[in-house]
Every structure is written in structure tokens, then in C-alpha cells.
Motif scaffolding. Structure first.
Motif, PDB file in Angstrom:
ATOM      1  N   ALA A   1       0.838  -1.197   0.000  1.00 35.86           N
ATOM      2  CA  ALA A   1       0.000   0.000   0.000  1.00 35.86           C
ATOM      3  C   ALA A   1       0.874   1.248   0.000  1.00 35.86           C
ATOM      4  N   PHE A   2       1.992   1.195   0.743  1.00 33.90           N
ATOM      5  CA  PHE A   2       2.952   2.307   0.757  1.00 33.90           C
ATOM      6  C   PHE A   2       3.529   2.525  -0.642  1.00 33.90           C
ATOM      7  N   ALA A   3       3.880   1.431  -1.324  1.00 32.04           N
ATOM      8  CA  ALA A   3       4.420   1.533  -2.685  1.00 32.04           C
ATOM      9  C   ALA A   3       3.394   2.147  -3.635  1.00 32.04           C
ATOM     10  N   ARG A   4       2.127   1.727  -3.514  1.00 36.34           N
ATOM     11  CA  ARG A   4       1.090   2.286  -4.389  1.00 36.34           C
ATOM     12  C   ARG A   4       0.905   3.778  -4.144  1.00 36.34           C
ATOM     13  N   ASP A   5       0.991   4.183  -2.877  1.00 33.55           N
ATOM     14  CA  ASP A   5       0.850   5.604  -2.553  1.00 33.55           C
ATOM     15  C   ASP A   5       1.984   6.443  -3.131  1.00 33.55           C
ATOM     16  N   HIS A   6       3.131   5.785  -3.406  1.00 29.03           N
ATOM     17  CA  HIS A   6       4.307   6.510  -3.900  1.00 29.03           C
ATOM     18  C   HIS A   6       4.659   6.108  -5.339  1.00 29.03           C
ATOM     19  N   GLN A   7       3.681   5.593  -6.069  1.00 25.48           N
ATOM     20  CA  GLN A   7       3.988   5.110  -7.403  1.00 25.48           C
ATOM     21  C   GLN A   7       4.394   6.229  -8.357  1.00 25.48           C
ATOM     22  N   ASP A   8       3.876   7.433  -8.172  1.00 26.74           N
ATOM     23  CA  ASP A   8       4.302   8.544  -9.041  1.00 26.74           C
ATOM     24  C   ASP A   8       5.789   8.811  -8.861  1.00 26.74           C
ATOM     25  N   TRP A   9       6.258   8.780  -7.605  1.00 27.52           N
ATOM     26  CA  TRP A   9       7.691   8.986  -7.345  1.00 27.52           C
ATOM     27  C   TRP A   9       8.508   7.857  -7.953  1.00 27.52           C
TER      28      TRP A   9
END
Length: 228
Positions: free
Chosen positions: A49-57
Motif C-alpha cells: 500500500a505504501f508503494a502504491r501511494d508513492h507510485q508517481d515517485w
């Protein structure tokens, strides 16, 4: 391996760490690998979920990773800092003539033959540099090995064994010499203290520009794919 969906999908390498207190992401500029570090007791679902929240980065970071290209006839390849054109050669040996890097034999074997040629040249140059710096320091090293490392250009173990990336032969000679001086200096100082950098400065005065070159340009040397 978990995958971040999207165009294109992105593989995520999970790494648990007993020292981690929070989630952290890293995108390697060498091969584009995305690593998500998480605490030992953290849930994998929370990490993803953390990775999905930062997928733009993540996707922005991936766009800045240099692309790799296979080496073959027609490639412009830096050798000791000189851009040489890889061309068919005659005879049995790979050789440099002017601004050309001549490779005889089967065109499908060009990359493998060049890798062998460059490894041998790297060993000769690094051995000469290490011998010179070790003599100046008054501390012999135990042995020298070459690898195609991605995370470091060189290392020195407690028993005096030196290791280097053979891709240093693609860099300007002064950069290769700086890395040799750096690792030989560890024979006296197994750290990166001011005392260590003073030893590097004695072995190679004015080393700083070569260190900066490696930090800024070194990743380009990993962009050539030899199939090894």
C-alpha cells in the motif's frame, strides 16, 4: 515478487530489516531495481500500500535510470576515456587502431571477445596502479581480483585483498588510478575518516575531480551490456 500494477507494471523487491523503523523506497540508478525496505514485523500488505501511494515517485525515478544497450559492431565504446568505434578486424586478436576497436571473428561473439579484452586490460592497468600506490604507502596488498560489481567500484578486505570492477577500464585513466589509490589507502585506514582521505591525498594529490567524475558519470559505464 510483488508487482505494482500499471503501464508498465513494476516489480518490487521487498527487503526486511531489523534496523528499519519505517518503510523506505529505493530505485537503483544502475539497473532500475525498485527495493522497498520494511521493518521485520510489518505486514506485506501495508508495504505494498505504501508503494502504491508513492507510485508517481517510483515511475519518475525509473524514467531517469540510464538505458542499457548491447555492445556490438558499430557501438561507440569508451576505453580508458576514449570513444572508440567497434569494427570488424582481421587476424586473431582484438586491437585498438586509431579511433577504432577492431574485433576479428564471428560477429555474434563481439561482445564476449570485447569483455575478455577489457578485463585483461583492466587487470594490467589496475595491477600497475596498485603496485605503485602500495609501494608508496609501504604496505603490500594480498591479491587483486576483478568483478562486474554494480554497487561499488572497489573494495579492500581486512586481509589486504583488493577487488575492482573491470568496467573502470572504460573510465579515464585518472579515474581508474583514483579508485586504485582509494582502495590501497584502506590498507592503512579501514574507514573513511579524515586520516583515510589524507592518505588518499598523499597517494594521489588532486584526486577530488576524479572522485566527482565517478559520482556523476560512473553510472554510464554500466549502460553497456556485454551479455556477461
Amino acid at each position: 515478487m510483488p508487482v505494482l500494477p500499471g503501464p508498465p507494471p513494476v516489480e518490487i523487491t521487498l527487503r526486511r530489516s531489523g534496523r528499519a523503523r519505517r518503510f523506505s523506497l529505493r530505485v537503483s540508478r544502475l539497473d532500475g531495481r525498485v527495493t522497498l525496505t520494511l521493518p521485520q514485523r510489518a505486514r506485506e500488505s501495508e508495504a505494498l500500500a505504501f508503494a502504491r501511494d508513492h507510485q508517481d515517485w517510483i515511475r519518475t525515478a525509473l524514467e531517469s535510470v540510464p538505458q542499457t544497450a548491447p555492445v556490438g559492431l558499430g557501438t561507440r565504446l569508451p576505453v580508458e576515456g576514449r570513444a572508440l568505434l567497434v569494427q570488424p578486424g582481421t587476424g586473431r586478436l582484438v586491437r585498438i587502431e586509431g579511433d577504432s576497436l577492431l574485433v576479428p571473428g564471428d560477429p555474434d561473439r563481439v561482445a564476449a571477445r570485447l569483455a575478455a579484452f577489457l578485463r585483461l586490460r583492466a587487470r594490467d592497468r589496475l595491477a600497475a596502479a596498485c603496485d605503485r600506490h602500495a609501494a608508496a604507502l609501504g604496505r603490500p596488498y594480498a591479491r587483486l581480483t576483478l568483478r562486474d560489481t554494480r554497487s561499488r567500484w572497489g573494495s579492500c578486505t581486512a586481509d589486504g585483498s583488493l577487488m575492482f570492477s573491470w568496467r573502470l577500464i572504460l573510465a579515464p585513466p585518472e579515474v581508474l588510478d583514483y579508485v586504485a589509490a582509494h582502495e590501497v589507502a584502506h590498507l592503512a585506514e579501514m574507514n573513511h575518516s579524515p586520516a583515510f582521505w589524507a592518505v588518499v591525498g598523499r597517494l594521489m594529490p588532486g584526486y577530488q575531480p576524479h572522485r566527482i567524475w565517478l559520482k556523476r558519470q560512473g553510472q554510464v559505464l554500466h549502460g553497456f551490456r556485454f551479455g556477461d
